[in-house]
Motif scaffolding. Sequence first.
Motif, PDB file in Angstrom:
ATOM      1  N   TYR A   7      30.799  13.959  22.227  1.00 54.65           N
ATOM      2  CA  TYR A   7      31.872  14.924  22.462  1.00 54.65           C
ATOM      3  C   TYR A   7      31.518  16.372  22.132  1.00 54.65           C
ATOM      4  O   TYR A   7      32.362  17.252  22.208  1.00 54.65           O
ATOM      5  N   ASP A   8      30.302  16.662  21.686  1.00 52.45           N
ATOM      6  CA  ASP A   8      29.921  18.030  21.326  1.00 52.45           C
ATOM      7  C   ASP A   8      30.836  18.580  20.239  1.00 52.45           C
ATOM      8  O   ASP A   8      31.263  19.733  20.281  1.00 52.45           O
ATOM      9  N   ASN A   9      31.151  17.730  19.277  1.00 53.36           N
ATOM     10  CA  ASN A   9      32.106  18.106  18.224  1.00 53.36           C
ATOM     11  C   ASN A   9      31.491  18.106  16.830  1.00 53.36           C
ATOM     12  O   ASN A   9      32.194  17.987  15.828  1.00 53.36           O
ATOM     13  N   VAL A  10      30.157  18.228  16.754  1.00 52.17           N
ATOM     14  CA  VAL A  10      29.474  18.215  15.458  1.00 52.17           C
ATOM     15  C   VAL A  10      28.524  19.408  15.350  1.00 52.17           C
ATOM     16  O   VAL A  10      27.743  19.671  16.268  1.00 52.17           O
ATOM     17  N   ILE A  11      28.613  20.126  14.226  1.00 51.73           N
ATOM     18  CA  ILE A  11      27.646  21.173  13.874  1.00 51.73           C
ATOM     19  C   ILE A  11      26.699  20.553  12.858  1.00 51.73           C
ATOM     20  O   ILE A  11      27.128  20.005  11.838  1.00 51.73           O
TER      21      ILE A  11
END
Length: 432
Positions: free
Chosen positions: A278-282
């Motif tokens: 989901y491209d939701n992690v840094i």
Amino acid sequence: MKKYEFVYEKLKQDILAGYLKRGEVLPSIRQSTELFGVSKTTIEHAYDRLILDGYIKSLPQKGYVVDINPHRLAHYQMQPASNENQDMRIKYDFRLNSVSLEAFDLKIWKRYMKEVFQDTKAMATYGDAQGEKRLRFALSDYAYHQRGVLSLEENILVGSSFQTLLYQFCSLCPKSLTIGMEEHVDSQVLYVFRSFGFKCVLFNSYSLIEDLETIEVDLLYINSSCFGPDFSYLDRETRDALIDISYRRKFLILEDDYNGELNYRSKPRHSLQGASPYDNVIYFGSFSRLLLPSLRLSYMVLNRAYLQRYLANKEKFGPTSSKFEQLALARYMEDGHMEKHLRKLKKEYAFKEQITRRILEKNFSNLIFKEVYFCYCIQIPHIDPNALMKTCCWQEIALDPIENQTLSLSFASLKQNDLIEGLGLLVKILKR
């Protein structure tokens, strides 16, 4: 150095450093023979010299007492502290900030530093605030193969430390945020968030998933390589649940993967960032314990949204880590030395961990193992911390301050013989 001279120097430095204060009674000659493992004559010679040089005096019915002139002590304490002298007095270093120096091939590293230094064109220009492109390409490949991190070089920011990069990330965030994190979060992390005025919510790791279903957060900070009360790697079930709930409740995850690739006892696991669709992690990674603490290099992998925010404000940032070291590290990684070094470290730390566990399990129960910190923790509720630290100082044992009646012992920096010898000596002290 003769044995009595060693005892003399040890007690002299303890007096000058303030560990032994004026009027304090020294151990008796009999006690000191046991403490230092030398003869009665050796201790007597050392004490006689301390009396002659004005550090102690002998009092009837009381024994040997510290008697240094206050003006002399004040003059000594005004002098700049010498770390070199302090380190010379340490034989068994169990502190958490220690690393294995023998495992790192300094000759190879010096060669790459020399090559970079000879590149006068590169040295005559300012560094890229985002990090040198050559290093970012190398990091992209390394992070994928070691931790499953999915990133292009353009998503990577290089900085001097995790805390520095976290400051940069927070500067890109909205001013009003709620940050969720585990209740045993590192104080440096908490300080950064609070310095930006963010609201911090501390969660119990046992109920983290359930609590996130009802408590609103904008960001969730997770140390994926040191999670929960047992300080272990984030298990797959919890990892997948966090990814799912983050997507459903629309909050971002900040993954601190401190030493995540150094799994010498547990099985390798992919990062949160690499497992999320989901491209939701840094993602944050660091080399301070993998290479050398003095090599201040860390990196952050931004998602698409925050990359755009960074690029829009890039001119407001400056480089925070040495261009010199970045280019040397890039060459070091490109030639495959990082992977070789990592394999060597895993083998070494696995061996030292087995030695430490075997000795401690014979003498203590309820051990806590922290894999990424290369240490074991033991509970010492009935021991006076100040007395323990003083005794260990006499025995050339370096320890971190005791917190919550817990003693942390790192096996990282000690050679095999010193590790066995130092642990044996420490066990004797703790069992008295």
